[in-house]
Enzyme design. Sequence first.
Site, PDB file in Angstrom:
ATOM      1  N   LYS A  47       0.845  -1.211   0.000  1.00  0.00           N
ATOM      2  CA  LYS A  47       0.000   0.000   0.000  1.00  0.00           C
ATOM      3  C   LYS A  47       0.874   1.253   0.000  1.00  0.00           C
ATOM      4  O   LYS A  47       0.610   2.211  -0.720  1.00  0.00           O
ATOM      5  CB  LYS A  47      -0.933  -0.007   1.222  1.00  0.00           C
ATOM      6  CG  LYS A  47      -2.027  -1.066   1.110  1.00  0.00           C
ATOM      7  CD  LYS A  47      -2.759  -1.297   2.426  1.00  0.00           C
ATOM      8  CE  LYS A  47      -3.668  -2.516   2.325  1.00  0.00           C
ATOM      9  NZ  LYS A  47      -4.298  -2.885   3.598  1.00  0.00           N
ATOM     10  N   GLN A  91      -4.228  -1.455   9.847  1.00  0.00           N
ATOM     11  CA  GLN A  91      -4.107  -2.799   9.276  1.00  0.00           C
ATOM     12  C   GLN A  91      -4.628  -3.857  10.267  1.00  0.00           C
ATOM     13  O   GLN A  91      -4.261  -3.850  11.433  1.00  0.00           O
ATOM     14  CB  GLN A  91      -2.638  -3.082   8.919  1.00  0.00           C
ATOM     15  CG  GLN A  91      -2.415  -4.391   8.200  1.00  0.00           C
ATOM     16  CD  GLN A  91      -3.074  -4.462   6.821  1.00  0.00           C
ATOM     17  OE1 GLN A  91      -3.036  -3.510   6.059  1.00  0.00           O
ATOM     18  NE2 GLN A  91      -3.690  -5.587   6.511  1.00  0.00           N
ATOM     19  N   ASP A 114     -10.787   2.996   3.926  1.00  0.00           N
ATOM     20  CA  ASP A 114     -11.039   1.553   3.886  1.00  0.00           C
ATOM     21  C   ASP A 114     -12.537   1.254   3.775  1.00  0.00           C
ATOM     22  O   ASP A 114     -12.929   0.151   3.405  1.00  0.00           O
ATOM     23  CB  ASP A 114     -10.555   0.947   5.215  1.00  0.00           C
ATOM     24  CG  ASP A 114      -9.370   0.035   5.039  1.00  0.00           C
ATOM     25  OD1 ASP A 114      -9.051  -0.295   3.885  1.00  0.00           O
ATOM     26  OD2 ASP A 114      -8.777  -0.333   6.064  1.00  0.00           O
TER      27      ASP A 114
END
Length: 298
Positions: A47, A91, A114
Site C-alpha cells: 500500500k 491494518q 477503507d
Amino acid sequence: MILDGSALSKTLREEVAEATRGSGVKPGLATILVGDDPASFSYVGSKQRACERAGFKAEDVRLPGQTTQAELEDVIQGLNARDDIHGVLVQQPLPKQIDTEVIVASVDPDKDVDGFHPVNLGRLMRGDRGFLPCTPFGITRLLSSAGISVSGKNVVIVGRSLLVGKPLALMFLAKMGQGGGLQDTGDATVTVCHSRTCDLPAVTLGADILVCAIGIPEFVRADMVREGATVVDVGINRVDDSTKPRGYRLVGDVMYDEVAEKAGAITPVPGGVGPMTVTMLLYNTLQSARKLYSQDPL
Ligand code: NAD
C-alpha cells in the site's frame, strides 16, 4: 475472458496519478501497523509503495505488539486532526488486547478510506454517498470495465463477511446511479450464501455472476458453475508447494483450471481482485483529499 485485475489496476493507478497532479493537493495516507505479523507487513508495504508511485504522501506508522488500546486511539486521534493526512488505515488483524471495533470506529469517517467505519457502512446501506470498502469496490470496477453489467442479473455471493460479501451485496443491490449507488453497477438480484447454506451448488448454478469470498482453497468446482457464467474469485489462500522458492503458492477459492473451461469470464488468482483492492484504496484517498466520496467521478 480473463478479468485481468493487474492490467486494469495499472491503467487506473495511472489515472489516479494523473488526477493527483491536476488536483492541487497531495493526498496523504497513513497506515498503522501494530505488531509484526509478516502478512500484514507485506500488505502495508505494498500500500505504501502504491501511494508513493501515485504521488501521495505515505506515512508509515509502526507500533509495537504490546501497544495499548489508549495508545492506539491517541495515534488515530492525532492523524484524524492533521490536514495533510486524508486517509487513515489501521491494518488488521490487531493484537488481542485491542478492541478492533472501537478502533475502526475511532477513525474519522471522512478519512475512513477503507470504508469499514459504521458511518460509511450505514451510508452504503441507506444509499448515501460515502467511502466504499476497497475489495467490493474493486470488484465492481473489474466487472464494469469488462462491459459486464450486473443490472437485472442473478448474482450469487458466497461469503457474508463485513469485508467483502455483505458490502458487495449492498453495492450490487443499490439503485444504479442514484444516491450512494455507482454509475455503472447495481440493480442486480442478489443472493448471499454462507457456511449454513443448504445445497450450495443448487444456488450457485443459478448465478449469472458468481462471487466467491470463502477462504477455502479451490472450494468451488466446475459442477457448481453454470455454463457461461462470470466467476469472480476473491480468495487468497496459501497452499504448501515445495517447488516454489517461498515454499507455498497462492490459490483462490475457485478451482481455476476446471472452472475457466466453463465460465464466460473469470478472475485469476493472483492478478484478479487482489491488485484492485489497493487501487481502490488510492482512489478513495484521492477522493478524500478532494473532499469527495467513492461515488464521485475522479
Ligand atoms: P471470512 O472468513 O470473514 O468469511 C468467509 C465466509 O465464507 C463466511 O461468511 C462463511 O460463512 C463463508 N463460508 C465458509 N465456509 C463455507 C462453506 N463451506 N460454504 C459456503 N460458505 C462458506 O473471509 P473474508 O475476509 O471474506 O475473506 C474470504 C477470502 O477472500 C479469503 O481467502 C481472503 O484472504 C480473501 N480476501 C481477499 C481480498 C482481496 O483483496 N482480494 C480481500 C479480502 C479478503
